[in-house]
Design a protein around this motif. Structure first.
Motif, mmCIF file in Angstrom:
data_model
loop_
_atom_site.group_PDB
_atom_site.id
_atom_site.type_symbol
_atom_site.label_atom_id
_atom_site.label_comp_id
_atom_site.label_asym_id
_atom_site.label_seq_id
_atom_site.Cartn_x
_atom_site.Cartn_y
_atom_site.Cartn_z
ATOM 1 N N TYR A 91 36.039 39.192 43.820
ATOM 2 C CA TYR A 91 36.732 38.345 44.617
ATOM 3 C C TYR A 91 35.717 37.283 45.231
ATOM 4 N N VAL A 112 50.320 45.568 45.890
ATOM 5 C CA VAL A 112 49.043 44.470 45.954
ATOM 6 C C VAL A 112 49.403 43.303 44.815
ATOM 7 N N SER A 113 49.818 42.158 45.001
ATOM 8 C CA SER A 113 49.868 41.073 43.901
ATOM 9 C C SER A 113 49.249 39.798 44.350
ATOM 10 N N PRO A 114 48.533 39.200 43.504
ATOM 11 C CA PRO A 114 47.893 38.003 43.788
ATOM 12 C C PRO A 114 49.038 36.973 44.290
ATOM 13 N N HIS A 145 44.292 34.749 47.165
ATOM 14 C CA HIS A 145 45.268 35.182 48.257
ATOM 15 C C HIS A 145 46.136 36.147 47.478
ATOM 16 N N GLN A 146 46.110 37.612 48.124
ATOM 17 C CA GLN A 146 47.007 38.566 47.778
ATOM 18 C C GLN A 146 47.976 39.067 48.956
ATOM 19 N N LYS A 184 50.793 43.326 39.463
ATOM 20 C CA LYS A 184 50.716 43.919 40.726
ATOM 21 C C LYS A 184 50.111 45.087 40.542
ATOM 22 N N THR A 242 41.356 35.427 41.758
ATOM 23 C CA THR A 242 42.261 35.657 42.873
ATOM 24 C C THR A 242 41.846 35.326 44.260
ATOM 25 N N THR A 283 41.056 36.716 49.670
ATOM 26 C CA THR A 283 39.653 37.576 49.306
ATOM 27 C C THR A 283 38.442 37.033 49.330
#
Length: 179
Positions: free
Chosen positions: A16, A136-138, A149-150, A115, A147, A51
């Protein structure tokens, strides 16, 4: 930082941080707290991770009950430090595989619609060995499509009697098949 955590941060950096050219902060929607609480199978906390900086831009109050940590003082390395030391190499491998999947196998458009989920044992602030599930999901992409922010949701699933393994599960949020 604990030297054992370095491989996890290296996986994140490669996957990232090194790819983001212009970092930004994430604006948290007001209904995010309620939505997160609807879809967790146990006691949980969630965070917004940047990230690029590896900062937690937001940590929910649930981290106090689950880990005994002040949300304003919570960091990624503090969260990783709760994992049992012997599983840190496995977490590093999982995180490297995850960034590889998101960066090599998904298009920019697809990245926001997936995710990942995995589990690991951890020790809480009372010294009890427990079981954690990470989802976790972007949430946002940088200008170059990486990506940035997650949303991470960590849920204590000890009551479910989960057997830990080395797998990571990927899910399409909108029901698309993984190609």
């Amino acid at each position: 930082m604990d030297p054992n955590l370095v491989p996890v941060f290296q996986a994140w950096k490669k996957g990232y941080k090194d790819r983001i050219k212009k970092p930004s902060r994430f604006k948290i929607p007001t209904n995010l707290v309620r939505m997160a609480s609807l879809f967790t199978p146990g006691q949980f906390y969630f965070y917004i991770a940047n990230t690029f900086t590896f900062e937690l831009e937001y940590v929910s109050p649930g981290v106090v009950d689950l880990l005994g940590v002040d949300p304003g003082k919570t960091t990624m390395d503090l969260l990783l430090d709760m994992a049992l030391p012997e599983v840190i190499p496995t977490i590093a491998q999982k995180e490297a595989a995850i960034s590889d999947f998101f960066n090599r196998f998904l298009t920019e458009e697809e990245r926001l619609y997936y995710k990942y989920v995995y589990t690991y044992p951890y020790r809480n602030h009372r010294g009890e060995k427990r079981d954690m599930m990470i989802q976790v999901s972007p949430l946002s992409l940088s200008e170059d499509g990486t990506t940035q922010h997650q949303l991470g949701i960590h849920t204590d699933i000890t009551h479910l009697g989960v057997q830990h393994n080395d797998t990571v599960s990927y899910f399409s949020i909108d029901g698309e098949k993984i190609t």
